[in-house]
Design a protein around this motif. Structure first.
Motif, PDB file in Angstrom:
ATOM      1  N   VAL A   2     -10.340 -39.563  17.280  1.00  0.00           N
ATOM      2  CA  VAL A   2     -11.793 -39.521  17.072  1.00  0.00           C
ATOM      3  C   VAL A   2     -12.490 -40.605  17.891  1.00  0.00           C
ATOM      4  O   VAL A   2     -12.078 -41.769  17.878  1.00  0.00           O
ATOM      5  CB  VAL A   2     -12.143 -39.721  15.581  1.00  0.00           C
ATOM      6  CG1 VAL A   2     -13.646 -39.715  15.376  1.00  0.00           C
ATOM      7  CG2 VAL A   2     -11.483 -38.647  14.720  1.00  0.00           C
ATOM      8  N   CYS A   3     -13.540 -40.193  18.631  1.00  0.00           N
ATOM      9  CA  CYS A   3     -14.434 -41.160  19.279  1.00  0.00           C
ATOM     10  C   CYS A   3     -15.866 -40.751  18.975  1.00  0.00           C
ATOM     11  O   CYS A   3     -16.110 -39.979  18.033  1.00  0.00           O
ATOM     12  CB  CYS A   3     -14.146 -41.272  20.775  1.00  0.00           C
ATOM     13  SG  CYS A   3     -14.409 -39.764  21.722  1.00  0.00           S
ATOM     14  N   LEU A   4     -16.793 -41.235  19.747  1.00  0.00           N
ATOM     15  CA  LEU A   4     -18.201 -40.932  19.467  1.00  0.00           C
ATOM     16  C   LEU A   4     -18.578 -39.531  19.971  1.00  0.00           C
ATOM     17  O   LEU A   4     -19.092 -38.704  19.210  1.00  0.00           O
ATOM     18  CB  LEU A   4     -19.068 -42.013  20.127  1.00  0.00           C
ATOM     19  CG  LEU A   4     -20.582 -41.913  19.994  1.00  0.00           C
ATOM     20  CD1 LEU A   4     -21.011 -41.934  18.534  1.00  0.00           C
ATOM     21  CD2 LEU A   4     -21.255 -43.066  20.753  1.00  0.00           C
ATOM     22  N   GLY A   5     -18.329 -39.270  21.242  1.00  0.00           N
ATOM     23  CA  GLY A   5     -18.811 -38.027  21.840  1.00  0.00           C
ATOM     24  C   GLY A   5     -17.785 -36.911  21.941  1.00  0.00           C
ATOM     25  O   GLY A   5     -18.122 -35.762  22.165  1.00  0.00           O
ATOM     26  N   ASN A   6     -16.497 -37.264  21.799  1.00  0.00           N
ATOM     27  CA  ASN A   6     -15.381 -36.326  22.020  1.00  0.00           C
ATOM     28  C   ASN A   6     -15.407 -35.734  23.434  1.00  0.00           C
ATOM     29  O   ASN A   6     -15.022 -34.581  23.648  1.00  0.00           O
ATOM     30  CB  ASN A   6     -15.348 -35.206  20.960  1.00  0.00           C
ATOM     31  CG  ASN A   6     -14.067 -34.368  20.972  1.00  0.00           C
ATOM     32  OD1 ASN A   6     -14.077 -33.192  20.634  1.00  0.00           O
ATOM     33  ND2 ASN A   6     -12.951 -34.953  21.341  1.00  0.00           N
ATOM     34  N   ILE A   7     -15.870 -36.546  24.392  1.00  0.00           N
ATOM     35  CA  ILE A   7     -15.773 -36.082  25.787  1.00  0.00           C
ATOM     36  C   ILE A   7     -15.041 -37.087  26.683  1.00  0.00           C
ATOM     37  O   ILE A   7     -14.552 -36.700  27.737  1.00  0.00           O
ATOM     38  CB  ILE A   7     -17.152 -35.737  26.396  1.00  0.00           C
ATOM     39  CG1 ILE A   7     -18.123 -36.918  26.292  1.00  0.00           C
ATOM     40  CG2 ILE A   7     -17.723 -34.476  25.770  1.00  0.00           C
ATOM     41  CD1 ILE A   7     -19.391 -36.725  27.124  1.00  0.00           C
ATOM     42  N   CYS A   8     -14.982 -38.372  26.299  1.00  0.00           N
ATOM     43  CA  CYS A   8     -14.324 -39.363  27.166  1.00  0.00           C
ATOM     44  C   CYS A   8     -12.972 -39.821  26.612  1.00  0.00           C
ATOM     45  O   CYS A   8     -11.922 -39.496  27.171  1.00  0.00           O
ATOM     46  CB  CYS A   8     -15.224 -40.586  27.372  1.00  0.00           C
ATOM     47  SG  CYS A   8     -16.772 -40.225  28.234  1.00  0.00           S
ATOM     48  N   ARG A   9     -12.987 -40.591  25.523  1.00  0.00           N
ATOM     49  CA  ARG A   9     -11.750 -41.214  25.048  1.00  0.00           C
ATOM     50  C   ARG A   9     -10.849 -40.283  24.254  1.00  0.00           C
ATOM     51  O   ARG A   9      -9.640 -40.169  24.548  1.00  0.00           O
ATOM     52  CB  ARG A   9     -12.085 -42.458  24.198  1.00  0.00           C
ATOM     53  CG  ARG A   9     -12.693 -43.591  24.988  1.00  0.00           C
ATOM     54  CD  ARG A   9     -13.336 -44.636  24.093  1.00  0.00           C
ATOM     55  NE  ARG A   9     -14.533 -44.090  23.440  1.00  0.00           N
ATOM     56  CZ  ARG A   9     -15.270 -44.747  22.555  1.00  0.00           C
ATOM     57  NH1 ARG A   9     -14.907 -45.971  22.188  1.00  0.00           N
ATOM     58  NH2 ARG A   9     -16.344 -44.184  22.048  1.00  0.00           N
ATOM     59  N   SER A  10     -11.377 -39.637  23.217  1.00  0.00           N
ATOM     60  CA  SER A  10     -10.475 -38.861  22.348  1.00  0.00           C
ATOM     61  C   SER A  10      -9.851 -37.643  23.040  1.00  0.00           C
ATOM     62  O   SER A  10      -8.712 -37.293  22.712  1.00  0.00           O
ATOM     63  CB  SER A  10     -11.145 -38.492  21.019  1.00  0.00           C
ATOM     64  OG  SER A  10     -12.314 -37.749  21.197  1.00  0.00           O
ATOM     65  N   TRP A  38     -23.787 -34.469  19.888  1.00  0.00           N
ATOM     66  CA  TRP A  38     -24.487 -34.162  21.156  1.00  0.00           C
ATOM     67  C   TRP A  38     -23.704 -33.266  22.078  1.00  0.00           C
ATOM     68  O   TRP A  38     -24.268 -32.495  22.830  1.00  0.00           O
ATOM     69  CB  TRP A  38     -24.812 -35.451  21.931  1.00  0.00           C
ATOM     70  CG  TRP A  38     -25.417 -36.514  21.110  1.00  0.00           C
ATOM     71  CD1 TRP A  38     -26.710 -36.558  20.665  1.00  0.00           C
ATOM     72  CD2 TRP A  38     -24.757 -37.685  20.620  1.00  0.00           C
ATOM     73  NE1 TRP A  38     -26.886 -37.687  19.923  1.00  0.00           N
ATOM     74  CE2 TRP A  38     -25.711 -38.402  19.882  1.00  0.00           C
ATOM     75  CE3 TRP A  38     -23.459 -38.186  20.737  1.00  0.00           C
ATOM     76  CZ2 TRP A  38     -25.407 -39.605  19.249  1.00  0.00           C
ATOM     77  CZ3 TRP A  38     -23.150 -39.369  20.110  1.00  0.00           C
ATOM     78  CH2 TRP A  38     -24.118 -40.071  19.378  1.00  0.00           C
ATOM     79  N   HIS A  39     -22.402 -33.395  22.108  1.00  0.00           N
ATOM     80  CA  HIS A  39     -21.619 -32.737  23.163  1.00  0.00           C
ATOM     81  C   HIS A  39     -20.800 -31.550  22.652  1.00  0.00           C
ATOM     82  O   HIS A  39     -19.914 -31.077  23.363  1.00  0.00           O
ATOM     83  CB  HIS A  39     -20.703 -33.762  23.842  1.00  0.00           C
ATOM     84  CG  HIS A  39     -21.467 -34.872  24.478  1.00  0.00           C
ATOM     85  ND1 HIS A  39     -22.143 -34.726  25.665  1.00  0.00           N
ATOM     86  CD2 HIS A  39     -21.721 -36.140  24.056  1.00  0.00           C
ATOM     87  CE1 HIS A  39     -22.767 -35.864  25.971  1.00  0.00           C
ATOM     88  NE2 HIS A  39     -22.517 -36.738  25.002  1.00  0.00           N
ATOM     89  N   ILE A  40     -21.128 -31.063  21.459  1.00  0.00           N
ATOM     90  CA  ILE A  40     -20.359 -29.944  20.888  1.00  0.00           C
ATOM     91  C   ILE A  40     -20.251 -28.807  21.902  1.00  0.00           C
ATOM     92  O   ILE A  40     -21.250 -28.402  22.501  1.00  0.00           O
ATOM     93  CB  ILE A  40     -21.031 -29.432  19.580  1.00  0.00           C
ATOM     94  CG1 ILE A  40     -20.884 -30.467  18.464  1.00  0.00           C
ATOM     95  CG2 ILE A  40     -20.426 -28.099  19.141  1.00  0.00           C
ATOM     96  CD1 ILE A  40     -21.639 -30.126  17.180  1.00  0.00           C
ATOM     97  N   PRO A 118     -12.542 -49.420  24.721  1.00  0.00           N
ATOM     98  CA  PRO A 118     -13.951 -49.544  25.092  1.00  0.00           C
ATOM     99  C   PRO A 118     -14.568 -48.208  25.514  1.00  0.00           C
ATOM    100  O   PRO A 118     -13.916 -47.420  26.196  1.00  0.00           O
ATOM    101  CB  PRO A 118     -13.943 -50.542  26.263  1.00  0.00           C
ATOM    102  CG  PRO A 118     -12.533 -50.636  26.722  1.00  0.00           C
ATOM    103  CD  PRO A 118     -11.645 -50.173  25.606  1.00  0.00           C
ATOM    104  N   ASP A 119     -15.801 -47.983  25.081  1.00  0.00           N
ATOM    105  CA  ASP A 119     -16.529 -46.766  25.429  1.00  0.00           C
ATOM    106  C   ASP A 119     -16.802 -46.775  26.941  1.00  0.00           C
ATOM    107  O   ASP A 119     -17.518 -47.653  27.432  1.00  0.00           O
ATOM    108  CB  ASP A 119     -17.842 -46.769  24.636  1.00  0.00           C
ATOM    109  CG  ASP A 119     -18.716 -45.578  24.951  1.00  0.00           C
ATOM    110  OD1 ASP A 119     -18.386 -44.822  25.891  1.00  0.00           O
ATOM    111  OD2 ASP A 119     -19.733 -45.416  24.266  1.00  0.00           O
ATOM    112  N   PRO A 120     -16.248 -45.837  27.695  1.00  0.00           N
ATOM    113  CA  PRO A 120     -16.387 -45.876  29.162  1.00  0.00           C
ATOM    114  C   PRO A 120     -17.560 -45.044  29.682  1.00  0.00           C
ATOM    115  O   PRO A 120     -17.719 -44.898  30.889  1.00  0.00           O
ATOM    116  CB  PRO A 120     -15.064 -45.248  29.623  1.00  0.00           C
ATOM    117  CG  PRO A 120     -14.802 -44.195  28.585  1.00  0.00           C
ATOM    118  CD  PRO A 120     -15.381 -44.711  27.277  1.00  0.00           C
TER     119      PRO A 120
END
Ligand code: 4NP
Length: 147
Positions: A2-10, A38-40, A118-120
């Motif tokens: 799990v991350c914030l946007g589910n587009i970069c880290r997770s 936001w990115h669903i 870190p959030d990239p």
């Protein structure tokens, strides 16, 4: 994962752990989700796709989704990338069994140090470090839980 946007880290975390699961021939299910909406439906960020490709991994089959309460029952572990994710997921949890599943992923490498991945999102150069941190953490997770 799990991350914030589910587009970069997770998505990277999902891809990396799945690769290791295959290599170690384990029968584990992995998925990823974001705390935000936001990115669903989106593909992983192009920079995550690129760093995955650099390490011979394809993560373009993934589509972002938002974490739901039922995930806290469906999965044995809820691995969060940073402390903000930790707080947000803990707010969703409704009992101790769910709360005990939520862990900062870097705790598997540096227990009790509260290290964030870190959030990239606003740092093009951050993706290499994110990949390396997640690779190290996923290796530890396999070592710890494989029987
Ligand atoms: P992630 O990165 O949580 O690793 O997927 C982010 C993606 C998008 C945003 C923030 C972080 N955003 O603000 O849209």
């Amino acid at each position: 994962m799990v991350c914030l946007g589910n587009i970069c880290r997770s998505p990277l975390a999902e891809g990396i752990l799945k690769e290791k699961i295959k290599a170690y021939q384990l029968d584990w299910q992995v998925d990823s989700a974001g705390t935000g909406s936001w990115h669903i439906g989106s593909l992983p960020d192009y920079r995550s796709i690129a760093i995955a490709k650099k390490y011979n991994m394809d993560i373009t089959y993934q589509k972002a989704r938002q974490i739901k309460h039922k995930d806290l029952d469906s999965f044995d572990l809820i691995l969060v990338m940073d402390y903000e994710n930790y707080r947000d997921v803990m707010k969703m949890a409704s009992n101790d069994q769910q709360r005990e599943k939520v862990k900062l992923i870097m705790d598997f490498v540096y227990p009790d140090r509260q290290i964030d991945v870190p959030d990239p999102y606003r740092n093009d150069d951050g993706f290499e470090q994110v990949f390396e941190m997640l690779d190290e953490a996923c290796e530890k997770i396999i070592e710890l839980y494989q029987k």
